[in-house]
Scaffold this active site. Structure first.
Site, PDB file in Angstrom:
ATOM      1  N   GLY A  29       9.121 -36.987 -72.850  1.00  0.00           N
ATOM      2  CA  GLY A  29       8.817 -38.328 -73.344  1.00  0.00           C
ATOM      3  C   GLY A  29       7.638 -38.940 -72.613  1.00  0.00           C
ATOM      4  O   GLY A  29       6.939 -38.261 -71.872  1.00  0.00           O
ATOM      5  N   ASN A  30       7.421 -40.220 -72.832  1.00  0.00           N
ATOM      6  CA  ASN A  30       6.342 -40.921 -72.136  1.00  0.00           C
ATOM      7  C   ASN A  30       6.770 -42.357 -71.856  1.00  0.00           C
ATOM      8  O   ASN A  30       7.838 -42.788 -72.270  1.00  0.00           O
ATOM      9  CB  ASN A  30       5.044 -40.857 -72.945  1.00  0.00           C
ATOM     10  CG  ASN A  30       5.193 -41.517 -74.299  1.00  0.00           C
ATOM     11  OD1 ASN A  30       5.382 -42.723 -74.390  1.00  0.00           O
ATOM     12  ND2 ASN A  30       5.138 -40.721 -75.364  1.00  0.00           N
TER      13      ASN A  30
END
Ligand code: C5P
Length: 231
Positions: A29-30
């Site tokens: 993810g980020n």
């Protein structure tokens, strides 16, 4: 319609960060919070636009105000491919598309259906494959009169370099408007404030805005109106 300066405009806004599954319990993810895109969607709705908000993963509560607005329709997506599917499905019917989502450039090849287990002392390698560039696809399939807006979150030591990275990206992506913002460990992501520089299709800086994400969201729509009026 609301009697605002975006009255009758049909817009699509994507926001949040995609999650690329590794196995049933893990993902890549980020740190995107989704705040800037949510503010862009709400600003458009309050100015009279009909808004399709396509949200990947966002922080708690970030979508509440936009989702409660009667002119906002919310769709959820998790991975880059799901986000693309959702955006492309509605893009053809829209006047403006704003890609504010933080889309993962890569996904895991051969996602495991069972939880990966720790094998011993060796490391683990994940094979990654490139995701589609959603924005590039939208530009390719652009319908007449449609305005496509991208974001460029960049790290750069100087403003010069920030803008030159922005110009290169504007050209590479072929968007009508690029909102360039500097991100760093303490800027951009997860924060309430933002600085956006707007580059038009000739790579000219047509505006910049500093302040709350809502304030810069309004500046984005002003810039969209400027370029739509001048072509
Ligand atoms: O190249 P970069 O990822 O910095 O470009 C950012 C812009 O491109 C954003 O508008 C983002 O939403 C969009 N993007 C996309 N599909 C990807 C990667 C980025 O639409 N796979």
């Amino acid at each position: 319609s609301g009697g605002g300066d975006l009255d009758g405009l049909r817009v699509v806004v994507s926001t949040g960060g995609t999650r690329e599954p590794i196995d049933p319990v893990r993902f890549l993810g980020n740190r995107s919070s989704g705040r800037q895109g949510a503010a862009v969607a709400l600003a458009a709705a309050e100015r009279g636009a009909d808004v399709e908000l396509v949200a990947a993963h966002v922080d708690d509560g970030v979508l509440d105000a936009a989702a409660a607005h009667p002119r906002v329709r919310l769709t959820r997506a998790s991975s880059a491919q799901e986000l693309q599917e959702a955006v492309v499905t509605i893009a053809g019917e829209s006047d403006v598309v704003v890609m504010a989502a933080a889309v993962a450039d890569y996904r895991v090849a051969g996602t495991s259906d069972t939880k990966l287990s720790k094998k011993g002392d060796e490391g683990l390698s994940l094979d990654l494959v490139q995701n589609p560039d959603i924005l590039a696809g939208l530009v390719e399939d652009r319908v007449p009169g449609q305005t496509i807006v991208g974001f460029a979150a960049e790290t750069a030591p100087t403003e010069e370099e920030l803008l030159s990275k922005g110009r290169a990206k504007r050209r590479r992506k072929g968007v009508d408007l690029l909102a360039v913002n500097e991100v760093g460990w303490d800027k951009g992501f997860e924060s309430g404030e933002n600085l956006l520089v707007f580059l038009d299709a000739r790579d000219e800086e047509i505006a910049r805005s500093h302040g709350s994400k809502r304030r810069v969201a309004d500046a984005l729509w002003d810039a969209v109106l400027t370029i739509r009026g001048s072509r």
